[in-house]
Design a protein around this motif. Structure first.
Motif, mmCIF file in Angstrom:
data_model
loop_
_atom_site.group_PDB
_atom_site.id
_atom_site.type_symbol
_atom_site.label_atom_id
_atom_site.label_comp_id
_atom_site.label_asym_id
_atom_site.label_seq_id
_atom_site.Cartn_x
_atom_site.Cartn_y
_atom_site.Cartn_z
ATOM 1 N N ASP A 135 0.909 -1.311 -0.036
ATOM 2 C CA ASP A 135 -0.004 0.051 -0.018
ATOM 3 C C ASP A 135 0.750 1.149 0.044
ATOM 4 O OD1 ASP A 135 1.086 0.019 2.489
ATOM 5 O OD2 ASP A 135 -0.960 0.137 3.597
ATOM 6 N N ASP A 136 2.193 1.431 -0.319
ATOM 7 C CA ASP A 136 2.891 2.283 -0.350
ATOM 8 C C ASP A 136 2.443 3.311 -1.547
ATOM 9 O OD1 ASP A 136 4.629 1.658 1.774
ATOM 10 O OD2 ASP A 136 6.340 0.784 0.186
ATOM 11 N N GLY A 137 1.924 4.540 -1.203
ATOM 12 C CA GLY A 137 1.287 5.403 -2.162
ATOM 13 C C GLY A 137 -0.206 4.818 -2.779
ATOM 14 N N TRP A 138 -0.687 3.804 -2.295
ATOM 15 C CA TRP A 138 -1.912 3.426 -2.738
ATOM 16 C C TRP A 138 -3.068 4.519 -2.471
ATOM 17 C CZ3 TRP A 138 -3.052 -0.537 -5.576
ATOM 18 C CH2 TRP A 138 -4.416 -0.904 -5.806
ATOM 19 N N GLY B 130 -17.642 -1.447 -10.471
ATOM 20 C CA GLY B 130 -18.050 0.098 -10.404
ATOM 21 C C GLY B 130 -16.764 0.957 -10.244
ATOM 22 N N SER B 131 -17.198 1.891 -9.241
ATOM 23 C CA SER B 131 -16.189 2.877 -8.969
ATOM 24 C C SER B 131 -15.675 2.652 -7.508
ATOM 25 C CB SER B 131 -16.780 4.334 -9.006
ATOM 26 O OG SER B 131 -17.121 4.643 -10.106
ATOM 27 N N ALA B 132 -14.627 3.183 -7.195
ATOM 28 C CA ALA B 132 -13.717 2.985 -5.969
ATOM 29 C C ALA B 132 -14.482 3.958 -4.929
ATOM 30 C CB ALA B 132 -12.277 3.389 -6.006
ATOM 31 N N LEU B 133 -14.895 3.401 -3.925
ATOM 32 C CA LEU B 133 -15.558 4.349 -2.693
ATOM 33 C C LEU B 133 -14.558 4.510 -1.733
ATOM 34 C CD1 LEU B 133 -18.798 2.507 -2.114
ATOM 35 C CD2 LEU B 133 -18.519 4.458 -3.350
ATOM 36 N N GLU B 134 -13.416 3.565 -1.456
ATOM 37 C CA GLU B 134 -12.764 3.707 -0.137
ATOM 38 C C GLU B 134 -11.376 3.058 -0.138
ATOM 39 O OE1 GLU B 134 -13.043 2.938 4.561
ATOM 40 O OE2 GLU B 134 -14.848 3.147 3.559
ATOM 41 N N VAL B 135 -10.166 3.616 0.183
ATOM 42 C CA VAL B 135 -9.222 2.712 0.293
ATOM 43 C C VAL B 135 -8.876 2.445 1.833
ATOM 44 C CG1 VAL B 135 -6.617 3.151 -0.017
ATOM 45 C CG2 VAL B 135 -8.224 3.828 -1.596
ATOM 46 N N PRO B 136 -9.089 1.233 2.005
ATOM 47 C CA PRO B 136 -9.134 1.020 3.716
ATOM 48 C C PRO B 136 -7.511 1.198 4.303
ATOM 49 C CG PRO B 136 -10.394 -0.599 2.389
ATOM 50 C CD PRO B 136 -9.781 0.307 1.373
ATOM 51 N N PRO B 137 -7.403 0.947 5.441
ATOM 52 C CA PRO B 137 -6.146 1.082 6.002
ATOM 53 C C PRO B 137 -5.299 -0.042 5.718
ATOM 54 C CG PRO B 137 -7.734 1.926 7.633
ATOM 55 C CD PRO B 137 -8.468 1.329 6.502
ATOM 56 N N SER B 138 -4.015 -0.010 6.125
ATOM 57 C CA SER B 138 -3.266 -1.274 5.706
ATOM 58 C C SER B 138 -3.926 -2.468 6.336
ATOM 59 C CB SER B 138 -1.649 -0.826 6.566
ATOM 60 O OG SER B 138 -1.180 -0.029 5.768
ATOM 61 N N ASP C 199 -6.633 -4.164 6.019
ATOM 62 C CA ASP C 199 -7.831 -3.928 6.732
ATOM 63 C C ASP C 199 -8.743 -5.245 6.441
ATOM 64 O OD1 ASP C 199 -9.528 -2.160 8.402
ATOM 65 O OD2 ASP C 199 -11.079 -1.981 6.793
ATOM 66 N N PHE C 200 -8.463 -5.948 5.447
ATOM 67 C CA PHE C 200 -9.077 -7.221 5.356
ATOM 68 C C PHE C 200 -8.240 -8.339 5.508
ATOM 69 C CE2 PHE C 200 -11.377 -4.311 2.647
ATOM 70 C CZ PHE C 200 -12.963 -4.506 2.992
ATOM 71 N N GLY C 201 -7.114 -8.273 6.488
ATOM 72 C CA GLY C 201 -6.142 -9.386 6.735
ATOM 73 C C GLY C 201 -5.111 -9.267 6.086
ATOM 74 N N ALA C 202 -4.075 -9.752 6.715
ATOM 75 C CA ALA C 202 -2.591 -9.797 5.849
ATOM 76 C C ALA C 202 -2.810 -11.222 4.935
ATOM 77 C CB ALA C 202 -1.788 -9.869 6.876
ATOM 78 N N GLY C 203 -2.173 -10.883 3.842
ATOM 79 C CA GLY C 203 -1.872 -12.034 2.865
ATOM 80 C C GLY C 203 -0.667 -13.142 3.249
ATOM 81 N N THR C 204 -0.380 -13.841 2.454
ATOM 82 C CA THR C 204 0.776 -14.881 2.570
ATOM 83 C C THR C 204 1.481 -14.812 1.029
ATOM 84 O OG1 THR C 204 -0.602 -16.662 2.014
ATOM 85 C CG2 THR C 204 -0.359 -15.931 4.247
ATOM 86 N N GLY C 205 2.596 -15.436 1.334
ATOM 87 C CA GLY C 205 3.341 -15.668 0.101
ATOM 88 C C GLY C 205 3.958 -14.241 -0.342
ATOM 89 N N GLN C 206 3.980 -14.223 -1.952
ATOM 90 C CA GLN C 206 4.698 -13.277 -2.671
ATOM 91 C C GLN C 206 4.044 -11.911 -2.557
ATOM 92 O OE1 GLN C 206 7.778 -13.816 -4.700
ATOM 93 N NE2 GLN C 206 7.568 -11.466 -4.503
ATOM 94 N N ILE C 207 4.735 -10.788 -2.340
ATOM 95 C CA ILE C 207 4.234 -9.514 -2.709
ATOM 96 C C ILE C 207 4.769 -9.055 -4.130
ATOM 97 C CG2 ILE C 207 4.301 -7.041 -1.820
ATOM 98 C CD1 ILE C 207 4.958 -8.354 1.016
ATOM 99 N N GLN D 137 1.143 -4.588 5.237
ATOM 100 C CA GLN D 137 0.999 -3.253 4.470
ATOM 101 C C GLN D 137 0.365 -3.477 3.225
ATOM 102 O OE1 GLN D 137 5.410 -2.582 4.891
ATOM 103 N NE2 GLN D 137 4.618 -0.725 4.446
ATOM 104 N N ASN D 138 -0.451 -4.750 3.275
ATOM 105 C CA ASN D 138 -1.142 -5.289 2.062
ATOM 106 C C ASN D 138 -2.393 -4.071 1.528
ATOM 107 O OD1 ASN D 138 -1.269 -8.689 2.717
ATOM 108 N ND2 ASN D 138 0.255 -7.351 1.519
ATOM 109 N N ALA D 139 -2.323 -3.757 0.373
ATOM 110 C CA ALA D 139 -3.322 -2.779 -0.307
ATOM 111 C C ALA D 139 -4.849 -3.487 -0.233
ATOM 112 C CB ALA D 139 -3.020 -2.275 -1.441
ATOM 113 N N ALA D 140 -5.890 -2.687 -0.174
ATOM 114 C CA ALA D 140 -7.293 -3.232 -0.254
ATOM 115 C C ALA D 140 -8.151 -2.147 -0.900
ATOM 116 C CB ALA D 140 -7.867 -3.497 1.252
ATOM 117 N N VAL D 141 -9.226 -2.340 -1.424
ATOM 118 C CA VAL D 141 -10.296 -1.458 -1.975
ATOM 119 C C VAL D 141 -11.694 -1.831 -1.563
ATOM 120 C CG1 VAL D 141 -8.756 -0.851 -3.800
ATOM 121 C CG2 VAL D 141 -10.669 -2.856 -3.948
#
Length: 234
Positions: A49-52, A67-75, A77-85, A116-120
């Motif tokens: 999410d650097d600069g996201w 549709g359109s983007a409503l919000e960029v949640p905090p780092s 916010d939907f849980g941390a992923g695993t594996g490759q970034i 720091q995973n990005a979300a929408v």
């Protein structure tokens, strides 16, 4: 011409395309909100999410027909992923058709953690999807209802019904309406039965059907009618 060749299967053609599949996932996510993940080099990975910002999210939402983007949640916010970034420092103008068209550090080049995973969060409702197909435009039809993905019965399923699904998913025209679980049997809820579309509807839910989740009741009712018919002839 079709079928005219002097080839062996050792000469079969193949391609590697530039577009990268994308999905939203994570704890508490819906079909149009969640942690952003991209498919690259045969594996799914997350986006830092650097600069996201909303411009980046706008591209994601449009790419997955949400549709359109409503919000960029905090780092994370939907849980941390695993594996490759896979991506970091993504910079979109907002007009790109794919997230990979935006500027970024290059695949796998990052100094991030999964915290720091990005979300929408997008505005749209992506209520139909394909599963277990050989491409993004073929597969078992699944529909999202009551916060659960479920399948569609093939009772009376035809090209008109398939046409609506293909158009809804921006997949062109329907070439074939397959039946009998050609792409594998699903699990869980069977949401729709006896779907009857004219072919002009913009969404599968606009077509006539027997109601949400009435698959087993509908088959039981048909069985009773069949037994009554047989009893009449006997």
């Amino acid at each position: 011409g079709f079928g005219s060749n002097t080839c062996e299967h050792g000469h079969d053609a193949a391609v590697i395309c530039s577009d990268v599949s994308i999905l939203l996932t994570g704890s508490g996510s819906t079909q149009c909100s969640g942690r952003v993940e991209v498919y690259h080099n045969n594996s799914w990975g997350t986006v830092c999410d650097d600069g996201w910002d909303l411009n980046d999210a706008e591209v994601v939402c449009r790419q997955i027909n949400c549709g359109s983007a409503l919000e960029v949640p905090p780092s994370a916010d939907f849980g941390a992923g695993t594996g490759q970034i896979w991506l970091d420092n993504v910079t979109c103008s907002g007009n790109e058709s794919s997230l990979t068209e935006c500027q970024h550090n290059g695949f796998g080049s990052n100094r991030c953690e999964h915290s720091q995973n990005a979300a929408v969060i997008c505005s749209g409702e992506k209520t139909v999807r394909f599963r277990s197909g050989s491409s993004r435009c073929a597969g078992r039809v699944e529909i999202f209802h009551n916060n659960i993905w479920g399948t569609v019965s093939d009772w009376y399923w035809n090209l008109n019904d398939a046409e609506v699904v293909c158009r809804q998913l921006n997949c062109g025209s329907a070439l074939e309406a397959t039946q009998s679980s050609k792409f594998g049997a699903g699990t869980g809820q069977v949401w729709l039965t006896d779907v009857t579309c004219s072919g002009n509807e913009s969404s599968l839910t606009e077509c006539q059907h027997t109601g949400w989740g009435n698959y087993y009741y509908y088959n039981y009712y048909n069985l009773l009618l069949l037994l009554q018919l047989l009893w009449t002839f006997l």
